[in-house]
Design a protein around this motif. Sequence first.
Motif, PDB file in Angstrom:
ATOM      1  N   LEU A  59     -24.704   8.004  57.205  1.00 41.88           N
ATOM      2  CA  LEU A  59     -24.375   8.156  58.487  1.00 41.88           C
ATOM      3  C   LEU A  59     -24.325   9.500  59.131  1.00 41.88           C
ATOM      4  O   LEU A  59     -24.757   9.816  60.230  1.00 41.88           O
ATOM      5  CB  LEU A  59     -22.702   7.840  58.239  1.00 41.88           C
ATOM      6  N   ASP A  60     -24.418  10.430  58.303  1.00 42.18           N
ATOM      7  CA  ASP A  60     -24.599  11.972  58.531  1.00 42.18           C
ATOM      8  C   ASP A  60     -25.885  12.308  59.059  1.00 42.18           C
ATOM      9  O   ASP A  60     -26.137  13.059  60.200  1.00 42.18           O
ATOM     10  CB  ASP A  60     -24.313  12.756  57.205  1.00 42.18           C
ATOM     11  N   ALA A  61     -27.010  11.496  58.252  1.00 44.97           N
ATOM     12  CA  ALA A  61     -28.388  11.556  58.788  1.00 44.97           C
ATOM     13  C   ALA A  61     -28.558  11.005  60.268  1.00 44.97           C
ATOM     14  O   ALA A  61     -29.219  11.450  60.955  1.00 44.97           O
ATOM     15  CB  ALA A  61     -29.167  11.160  57.778  1.00 44.97           C
ATOM     16  N   ALA A  62     -27.767   9.865  60.419  1.00 45.27           N
ATOM     17  CA  ALA A  62     -28.019   9.152  61.613  1.00 45.27           C
ATOM     18  C   ALA A  62     -27.318   9.647  62.757  1.00 45.27           C
ATOM     19  O   ALA A  62     -27.779   9.008  63.856  1.00 45.27           O
ATOM     20  CB  ALA A  62     -27.845   7.833  61.359  1.00 45.27           C
ATOM     21  N   ILE A  63     -26.593  10.403  62.618  1.00 48.26           N
ATOM     22  CA  ILE A  63     -25.491  10.776  63.938  1.00 48.26           C
ATOM     23  C   ILE A  63     -26.653  11.363  64.813  1.00 48.26           C
ATOM     24  O   ILE A  63     -27.197  12.245  64.622  1.00 48.26           O
ATOM     25  CB  ILE A  63     -24.591  11.939  63.306  1.00 48.26           C
ATOM     26  N   ARG A  64     -26.322  11.141  66.190  1.00 47.73           N
ATOM     27  CA  ARG A  64     -27.114  11.688  67.344  1.00 47.73           C
ATOM     28  C   ARG A  64     -26.481  12.302  68.219  1.00 47.73           C
ATOM     29  O   ARG A  64     -25.205  11.880  68.617  1.00 47.73           O
ATOM     30  CB  ARG A  64     -28.026  10.567  68.031  1.00 47.73           C
ATOM     31  N   ALA A  65     -26.797  13.055  68.854  1.00 48.42           N
ATOM     32  CA  ALA A  65     -25.925  13.860  70.039  1.00 48.42           C
ATOM     33  C   ALA A  65     -25.498  12.821  71.141  1.00 48.42           C
ATOM     34  O   ALA A  65     -26.255  11.779  71.214  1.00 48.42           O
ATOM     35  CB  ALA A  65     -26.726  15.179  70.547  1.00 48.42           C
ATOM     36  N   THR A  66     -24.392  13.124  71.612  1.00 48.59           N
ATOM     37  CA  THR A  66     -23.908  12.184  72.716  1.00 48.59           C
ATOM     38  C   THR A  66     -23.527  13.143  74.086  1.00 48.59           C
ATOM     39  O   THR A  66     -23.030  14.180  73.733  1.00 48.59           O
ATOM     40  CB  THR A  66     -22.948  11.271  72.260  1.00 48.59           C
ATOM     41  N   PRO A  67     -23.658  12.652  75.373  1.00 42.96           N
ATOM     42  CA  PRO A  67     -23.598  13.510  76.351  1.00 42.96           C
ATOM     43  C   PRO A  67     -21.982  14.018  76.616  1.00 42.96           C
ATOM     44  O   PRO A  67     -21.883  15.028  77.005  1.00 42.96           O
ATOM     45  CB  PRO A  67     -23.830  12.497  77.625  1.00 42.96           C
ATOM     46  N   ASP A  68     -21.210  13.173  75.980  1.00 37.45           N
ATOM     47  CA  ASP A  68     -19.751  13.718  76.271  1.00 37.45           C
ATOM     48  C   ASP A  68     -19.110  14.687  75.014  1.00 37.45           C
ATOM     49  O   ASP A  68     -18.172  15.012  75.195  1.00 37.45           O
ATOM     50  CB  ASP A  68     -18.821  12.219  76.182  1.00 37.45           C
ATOM     51  N   MET A  69     -20.241  14.926  74.201  1.00 36.53           N
ATOM     52  CA  MET A  69     -19.779  16.079  73.233  1.00 36.53           C
ATOM     53  C   MET A  69     -20.637  17.281  73.402  1.00 36.53           C
ATOM     54  O   MET A  69     -21.821  17.174  73.286  1.00 36.53           O
ATOM     55  CB  MET A  69     -19.985  15.464  71.869  1.00 36.53           C
ATOM     56  N   PRO A  70     -20.058  18.528  73.492  1.00 33.51           N
ATOM     57  CA  PRO A  70     -20.833  19.786  73.440  1.00 33.51           C
ATOM     58  C   PRO A  70     -21.609  19.858  72.361  1.00 33.51           C
ATOM     59  O   PRO A  70     -21.501  19.336  71.278  1.00 33.51           O
ATOM     60  CB  PRO A  70     -19.879  20.792  73.703  1.00 33.51           C
ATOM     61  N   ALA A  71     -23.009  20.416  72.659  1.00 31.60           N
ATOM     62  CA  ALA A  71     -23.887  20.637  71.495  1.00 31.60           C
ATOM     63  C   ALA A  71     -23.118  21.277  70.291  1.00 31.60           C
ATOM     64  O   ALA A  71     -22.362  22.257  70.394  1.00 31.60           O
ATOM     65  CB  ALA A  71     -25.191  21.456  72.014  1.00 31.60           C
ATOM     66  N   GLY A  72     -23.450  20.949  69.208  1.00 33.19           N
ATOM     67  CA  GLY A  72     -22.878  21.664  68.056  1.00 33.19           C
ATOM     68  C   GLY A  72     -21.571  21.148  67.797  1.00 33.19           C
ATOM     69  O   GLY A  72     -20.927  21.557  66.692  1.00 33.19           O
ATOM     70  N   GLN A  73     -20.993  20.197  68.367  1.00 35.74           N
ATOM     71  CA  GLN A  73     -19.516  19.937  68.109  1.00 35.74           C
ATOM     72  C   GLN A  73     -19.722  18.546  67.439  1.00 35.74           C
ATOM     73  O   GLN A  73     -18.475  18.016  66.870  1.00 35.74           O
ATOM     74  CB  GLN A  73     -18.929  19.680  69.425  1.00 35.74           C
ATOM     75  N   GLY A  74     -20.634  17.844  67.471  1.00 33.50           N
ATOM     76  CA  GLY A  74     -20.546  16.325  66.808  1.00 33.50           C
ATOM     77  C   GLY A  74     -21.750  15.410  67.400  1.00 33.50           C
ATOM     78  O   GLY A  74     -22.609  15.872  67.967  1.00 33.50           O
ATOM     79  N   GLY A  75     -21.347  14.139  67.145  1.00 28.58           N
ATOM     80  CA  GLY A  75     -22.376  13.258  67.551  1.00 28.58           C
ATOM     81  C   GLY A  75     -21.804  11.675  67.121  1.00 28.58           C
ATOM     82  O   GLY A  75     -20.596  11.583  66.758  1.00 28.58           O
ATOM     83  N   GLU A  76     -22.532  10.878  67.618  1.00 26.00           N
ATOM     84  CA  GLU A  76     -22.081   9.465  67.065  1.00 26.00           C
ATOM     85  C   GLU A  76     -23.236   8.740  66.805  1.00 26.00           C
ATOM     86  O   GLU A  76     -24.507   8.802  66.771  1.00 26.00           O
ATOM     87  CB  GLU A  76     -21.414   8.780  68.422  1.00 26.00           C
ATOM     88  N   ALA A  77     -22.916   7.410  66.026  1.00 26.45           N
ATOM     89  CA  ALA A  77     -23.868   6.510  65.688  1.00 26.45           C
ATOM     90  C   ALA A  77     -23.436   5.284  65.899  1.00 26.45           C
ATOM     91  O   ALA A  77     -22.217   5.035  65.910  1.00 26.45           O
ATOM     92  CB  ALA A  77     -24.143   6.632  64.048  1.00 26.45           C
ATOM     93  N   TRP A  78     -24.240   4.261  66.231  1.00 28.46           N
ATOM     94  CA  TRP A  78     -23.777   2.819  66.300  1.00 28.46           C
ATOM     95  C   TRP A  78     -24.374   2.073  65.258  1.00 28.46           C
ATOM     96  O   TRP A  78     -25.546   2.266  64.726  1.00 28.46           O
ATOM     97  CB  TRP A  78     -24.419   2.049  67.848  1.00 28.46           C
ATOM     98  N   GLU A  79     -23.624   1.127  64.733  1.00 27.81           N
ATOM     99  CA  GLU A  79     -23.977   0.319  63.737  1.00 27.81           C
ATOM    100  C   GLU A  79     -23.344  -0.958  63.956  1.00 27.81           C
ATOM    101  O   GLU A  79     -22.550  -1.241  64.439  1.00 27.81           O
ATOM    102  CB  GLU A  79     -23.242   0.729  62.373  1.00 27.81           C
TER     103      GLU A  79
END
Length: 412
Positions: A35-55
């Motif tokens: 999951l950690d490796a698959a997390i991608r940036a998402t527009p509603d989160m500022p850079a460096g703050q996190g990301g999301e993944a769909w499964e």
Amino acid sequence: MIEAAIVEWGGLLIRWAHIITGIAWIGASFYFMHLDAAIRATPDMPAGQGGEAWEVHGGGFYQVRKFLVAPEFLPDHLIWHKWQAYTTWITGFFLLVWIYYLSADLYLIDPAVMAMSPWVAAGLGMAGLAAGWLIYDQLCKSGLGANDTHLSIACFVLVVVAAYGFQSVFSGRGALIHTGAFMATIMSANVFFVIIPNQKVVVADLIAGRAPDPALGEQAKQRSAHNNYLTLPVLFLMLSGHYPLTFSTPYAFVIVALVLIAGALIRVYFNHRNAGKGELWWTWAVAAVCLAAAAAISLSSTPLGRQALAIAPKIDGGVPVQTAAAPDEIADIVAGRCSMCHARLTSYPRVGMAPNGILLDTPEAVARHAESIYLHSVLTTAMPPNNVSGMTLAERRQIAAWFEGRNGERAE
Ligand code: HEC
């Protein structure tokens, strides 16, 4: 009979629990690494703050968001993942006690390596596990900890030195299981002493409205990565006790080193791939070379096994050069050295029934098990365990001669 049932069922149930908890822990750990490796940036989160993944799984879709450091608000319902790790260690420790400490004469103490009492052996084993964690933890906290590569090399050396140390005091089997437990203790202690406490501090900061320290998360991530790379080698060592070739060589610590490299590289492949960075096929090639080298080293066998083999008759055009012992003589040797354990009525303490159901009490049974008798008592000296029944080299040679003679007859 009751005692035999307790030993058998106790061992089975503890092993069952250990495998279940281990699967739960390793499964969760692999899942979160993926999951950690698959997390991608998402527009509603500022850079460096996190990301999301769909499964997609089990008939539904999951949207998982990762907040680096911490979210702004703490949710009411927060799931912790820690008991899988703790229960794996606890059940593993019980299993170590049940098999290796309570039957230390069979599994742990090899008088040919070092004679000691069961209490001393168990004390040494546990002290080794505790020392492993203390040294590893200090290495991580030292200046080395800032450089992942240097730290990994130091940890690799630590484990190989530990394997060599255990091998210098215990039976081959006892040494490999303790090396596995040494790494597994580091992994569980990482969860108990670093990963979870750090997360608790972050949660407490959030509740108090303070900004959590990102270093806490980074430290936890480093330990969690170590756990990931140690997983496959640990599993290999947990199984190795059932494969006498792995633990019968004086170079078992080299096998440990090779398996550490192979196991870690296989994880590198998956972590890289899951991060969408492509396929590092070379990792498989190097892992395969390491494992082939480990297999080759295992065949170097014990010095005793080699001596037994040296005298075995060489098969020349299918005809044994030297007359092999008659099957009846072999059955007598086996009856004398093996059947206190491998018979319907056993007479060895804590061996209430034939181990793994292997009966060696008739000439037919001996003939049927020829291959494994040869593997366990000539090619390696895994049996009798720690030579408790005092099998002589001459007897091993007779078995070698009988086995090769038999194969010669078959080949004709
Ligand atoms: C003191 C008891 C004892 C004696 C004596 C003994 N064994 Fe064993 N044997 C065991 C135990 C315990 C196991 C189970 C080991 C395990 O579960 O890994 C075992 C397992 C085996 C196995 C099966 C290994 C497997 O992986 O399924 C073989 C084959 C074997 N022994 C052969 C022999 C031979 C041949 C001798 C005599 C030269 C012998 N044993 C003497 C206790 C003994």
